[in-house]
Design an enzyme around this catalytic site. Structure first.
Site, PDB file in Angstrom:
ATOM      1  N   LYS A  10      -8.038  -8.825   5.823  1.00  0.00           N
ATOM      2  CA  LYS A  10      -8.324 -10.227   5.837  1.00  0.00           C
ATOM      3  C   LYS A  10      -7.005 -10.736   6.345  1.00  0.00           C
ATOM      4  O   LYS A  10      -6.013 -10.268   6.424  1.00  0.00           O
ATOM      5  CB  LYS A  10      -8.620 -10.627   4.503  1.00  0.00           C
ATOM      6  CG  LYS A  10      -7.430 -10.763   3.385  1.00  0.00           C
ATOM      7  CD  LYS A  10      -6.318 -11.471   3.363  1.00  0.00           C
ATOM      8  CE  LYS A  10      -5.124 -11.340   2.584  1.00  0.00           C
ATOM      9  NZ  LYS A  10      -3.940 -11.844   2.772  1.00  0.00           N
ATOM     10  N   PRO A  95      -2.842  -1.974   8.132  1.00  0.00           N
ATOM     11  CA  PRO A  95      -1.412  -1.906   7.991  1.00  0.00           C
ATOM     12  C   PRO A  95      -0.986  -1.801   6.527  1.00  0.00           C
ATOM     13  O   PRO A  95      -1.510  -2.690   5.610  1.00  0.00           O
ATOM     14  CB  PRO A  95      -0.754  -3.101   8.795  1.00  0.00           C
ATOM     15  CG  PRO A  95      -1.792  -3.971   9.089  1.00  0.00           C
ATOM     16  CD  PRO A  95      -2.826  -3.205   8.863  1.00  0.00           C
ATOM     17  N   VAL A  96      -0.217  -1.119   6.214  1.00  0.00           N
ATOM     18  CA  VAL A  96       0.415  -0.959   4.763  1.00  0.00           C
ATOM     19  C   VAL A  96       1.511  -2.159   4.566  1.00  0.00           C
ATOM     20  O   VAL A  96       2.112  -2.247   5.540  1.00  0.00           O
ATOM     21  CB  VAL A  96       1.058   0.290   4.363  1.00  0.00           C
ATOM     22  CG1 VAL A  96       1.478   0.335   2.855  1.00  0.00           C
ATOM     23  CG2 VAL A  96      -0.078   1.376   4.561  1.00  0.00           C
ATOM     24  N   GLY A  98       1.220  -5.088   4.927  1.00  0.00           N
ATOM     25  CA  GLY A  98       1.326  -6.016   5.850  1.00  0.00           C
ATOM     26  C   GLY A  98       0.748  -7.265   5.993  1.00  0.00           C
ATOM     27  O   GLY A  98       0.523  -7.974   6.961  1.00  0.00           O
ATOM     28  N   MET A 100      -2.120  -8.000   5.013  1.00  0.00           N
ATOM     29  CA  MET A 100      -3.775  -7.969   5.464  1.00  0.00           C
ATOM     30  C   MET A 100      -4.546  -7.365   4.347  1.00  0.00           C
ATOM     31  O   MET A 100      -5.796  -7.025   4.337  1.00  0.00           O
ATOM     32  CB  MET A 100      -3.909  -7.242   6.599  1.00  0.00           C
ATOM     33  CG  MET A 100      -3.067  -7.809   7.722  1.00  0.00           C
ATOM     34  SD  MET A 100      -3.545  -7.285   9.381  1.00  0.00           S
ATOM     35  CE  MET A 100      -5.124  -8.089   9.694  1.00  0.00           C
ATOM     36  N   GLY A 102      -4.559  -4.643   2.881  1.00  0.00           N
ATOM     37  CA  GLY A 102      -5.023  -3.180   2.717  1.00  0.00           C
ATOM     38  C   GLY A 102      -5.329  -2.565   1.640  1.00  0.00           C
ATOM     39  O   GLY A 102      -6.042  -1.857   1.184  1.00  0.00           O
ATOM     40  N   GLY A 103      -4.260  -2.541   0.587  1.00  0.00           N
ATOM     41  CA  GLY A 103      -4.602  -1.884  -0.787  1.00  0.00           C
ATOM     42  C   GLY A 103      -5.722  -2.570  -1.568  1.00  0.00           C
ATOM     43  O   GLY A 103      -6.359  -1.835  -2.017  1.00  0.00           O
ATOM     44  N   SER A 104      -5.880  -3.979  -1.505  1.00  0.00           N
ATOM     45  CA  SER A 104      -6.955  -4.543  -2.126  1.00  0.00           C
ATOM     46  C   SER A 104      -8.417  -4.023  -1.339  1.00  0.00           C
ATOM     47  O   SER A 104      -9.393  -3.706  -2.192  1.00  0.00           O
ATOM     48  CB  SER A 104      -7.115  -5.897  -1.878  1.00  0.00           C
ATOM     49  OG  SER A 104      -6.022  -6.560  -2.221  1.00  0.00           O
ATOM     50  N   ASP A 137      -6.501 -10.344  -4.398  1.00  0.00           N
ATOM     51  CA  ASP A 137      -7.252 -10.350  -3.223  1.00  0.00           C
ATOM     52  C   ASP A 137      -8.403  -9.239  -3.219  1.00  0.00           C
ATOM     53  O   ASP A 137      -9.257  -9.154  -2.145  1.00  0.00           O
ATOM     54  CB  ASP A 137      -6.473  -9.796  -2.019  1.00  0.00           C
ATOM     55  CG  ASP A 137      -5.139 -10.900  -1.639  1.00  0.00           C
ATOM     56  OD1 ASP A 137      -5.281 -12.096  -2.209  1.00  0.00           O
ATOM     57  OD2 ASP A 137      -4.243 -10.354  -1.014  1.00  0.00           O
TER      58      ASP A 137
HETATM   59  P1  ATP Z   1      -1.529  -8.326   0.069  1.00  0.00           P
HETATM   60  O1  ATP Z   1      -2.180  -8.767   1.606  1.00  0.00           O
HETATM   61  O2  ATP Z   1      -2.822  -8.294  -0.440  1.00  0.00           O
HETATM   62  O3  ATP Z   1      -0.286  -8.983  -0.274  1.00  0.00           O
HETATM   63  P2  ATP Z   1      -0.578  -6.223   1.502  1.00  0.00           P
HETATM   64  O4  ATP Z   1      -1.572  -5.982   2.633  1.00  0.00           O
HETATM   65  O5  ATP Z   1       0.656  -7.046   1.964  1.00  0.00           O
HETATM   66  O6  ATP Z   1      -1.150  -6.839   0.356  1.00  0.00           O
HETATM   67  P3  ATP Z   1      -0.818  -3.516   0.813  1.00  0.00           P
HETATM   68  O7  ATP Z   1      -0.921  -2.653   1.728  1.00  0.00           O
HETATM   69  O8  ATP Z   1      -2.068  -3.985  -0.151  1.00  0.00           O
HETATM   70  O9  ATP Z   1      -0.070  -4.989   0.981  1.00  0.00           O
HETATM   71  O10 ATP Z   1       0.222  -2.649   0.001  1.00  0.00           O
HETATM   72  C1  ATP Z   1       1.114  -3.145  -1.010  1.00  0.00           C
HETATM   73  C2  ATP Z   1       1.499  -2.113  -1.875  1.00  0.00           C
HETATM   74  O11 ATP Z   1       0.711  -1.589  -2.649  1.00  0.00           O
HETATM   75  C3  ATP Z   1       2.138  -0.887  -1.175  1.00  0.00           C
HETATM   76  O12 ATP Z   1       3.207  -0.840  -0.477  1.00  0.00           O
HETATM   77  C4  ATP Z   1       1.921   0.361  -1.902  1.00  0.00           C
HETATM   78  O13 ATP Z   1       2.968   0.656  -2.579  1.00  0.00           O
HETATM   79  C5  ATP Z   1       0.826  -0.246  -3.000  1.00  0.00           C
HETATM   80  N1  ATP Z   1      -0.518   0.340  -2.711  1.00  0.00           N
HETATM   81  C6  ATP Z   1      -1.246   0.535  -3.907  1.00  0.00           C
HETATM   82  N2  ATP Z   1      -2.466   1.327  -3.552  1.00  0.00           N
HETATM   83  C7  ATP Z   1      -2.566   1.038  -2.154  1.00  0.00           C
HETATM   84  C8  ATP Z   1      -3.527   1.543  -0.896  1.00  0.00           C
HETATM   85  N3  ATP Z   1      -4.482   2.028  -1.317  1.00  0.00           N
HETATM   86  N4  ATP Z   1      -3.256   1.497   0.208  1.00  0.00           N
HETATM   87  C9  ATP Z   1      -2.025   0.640   0.318  1.00  0.00           C
HETATM   88  N5  ATP Z   1      -1.035   0.406  -0.294  1.00  0.00           N
HETATM   89  C10 ATP Z   1      -1.332   0.638  -1.699  1.00  0.00           C
END
Ligand code: ATP
Length: 298
Positions: A10, A95-96, A98, A100, A102-104, A137
């Site tokens: 997203k 991207p982790v 990032g 976006m 990704g974990g959600s 999210d």
């Molecule tokens: P948001 O945009 O919802 O704030 P994000 O995209 O910035 O999240 P994510 O990629 O969701 O960040 O990851 C945040 C942290 O969550 C990671 O650094 C990791 O430690 C943890 N995490 C738990 N499960 C996952 C997963 N399936 N994929 C990635 N990270 C995960």
């Protein structure tokens, strides 16, 4: 037998943030737009719960029970008295850390996949309930499209989108922790009155019309100053996108991914090439929006 679910990333086209509340959460007015960058979560019966991950950022994904995909499987299993003995495999393209979600996405994907594998037939309302327990999210990753998120971001109102938007995403060399960005927001706004955020009508109108220029004029991200304060080099990425013809450039969510809105596909490809050559980011992705929410693909 296994089930695979595809889940989109997203971008927030509005991220309105209020003052920290006594419970530490901030009131949010979030306009989420699902974009066509996807993770795929595959669930297969196994001897015990385990998580594996493949993709360029796989090394940064936790494989223990803190992984949101594992937490989603455990949450559904606990509600239904099921043994959560499954192998969850994540093919990760989002991207982790990032900004976006990704974990959600993986949480929502694992939930839908386990529901299909176990035949639990949870209602949409129950799935959304479990998603909200997993994180602010996660409900949006399940529904996709576009939606207004209020409360902590998890109370969703679906929004109409009248056309296709072309985006370029510049992925950064390192991640940013969402809680750290909120702490920086608190530091930067200390001593100031932060108004309660409300949905921006110009953003909603631009989405409904599918009007990229109007959306570009209306996008806002209240977390952007905090993300730039923690990661000043992102200013150069934003400037490179603007110079290449982006209608709008902004930090995606809590960052550090930057989002560049293009008027059409050809300009998106041009912006992507310019960003790649600029040396201001790790890699670049082109994607359209809106994208469908979590979907069983096999
Ligand atoms: P948001 O945009 O919802 O704030 P994000 O995209 O910035 O999240 P994510 O990629 O969701 O960040 O990851 C945040 C942290 O969550 C990671 O650094 C990791 O430690 C943890 N995490 C738990 N499960 C996952 C997963 N399936 N994929 C990635 N990270 C995960």
């Amino acid at each position: 037998m296994s089930v695979t679910v595809r889940v989109p990333a997203k971008v927030n086209v509005q991220l309105g943030v209020g003052a920290a509340r006594p419970d530490g959460f901030h009131g949010l007015a979030n306009v989420f737009l699902a974009v066509g960058l996807y993770d795929e979560v595959t669930v297969t019966p196994a001897d015990e719960l385990r998580v594996t991950c493949a993709g360029p950022d796989a090394a940064h994904v936790p494989l223990d029970r803190s992984n949101l995909a594992a937490r989603a499987a455990l949450a559904l299993a606990a509600r239904r008295g099921i043994d959560p003995a499954v192998h969850l495999h994540i093919d990760k393209d989002i991207p982790v850390a990032g900004g976006m979600a990704g974990g959600s996405a993986d949480g929502a994907g694992a939930l839908l996949a386990c529901d299909a594998l176990w035949g639990t037939r949870a209602s949409r309302a129950e799935l959304l309930d479990i998603c909200a327990e997993l994180g602010s999210d996660v409900p949006f990753s399940l529904v996709g499209g576009a939606a207004l998120g209020t409360g902590r971001g998890e109370v969703l109102t679906p929004l109409e989108v009248g056309g296709t938007f072309h985006w370029v995403f510049a992925l950064a060399e390192r991640g940013l922790s969402t809680p750290a960005v909120f702490r920086e927001f608190d530091r930067l706004t200390a001593g100031r009155t932060v108004p309660e955020p409300a949905a921006s009508q110009p953003v909603l109108d631009a989405l409904a019309k599918g009007d990229a220029e109007a959306l570009a004029a209306a996008v806002t991200n209240d977390l952007q100053p905090a993300a730039l304060s923690l990661f000043p080099a992102l200013c150069d990425t934003l400037a490179a996108g603007r110079a290449a013809g982006a209608l709008a450039t902004l930090v995606s969510g809590s960052g550090p991914t930057t989002a560049h809105l293009a008027p059409d596909r050809a300009t998106a490809d041009h912006i992507a090439a310019a960003l790649r050559d600029s040396g201001t980011c790790r890699t670049v992705r082109v994607a359209t929006a809106p994208a469908a929410g979590a979907t069983v693909v096999s």
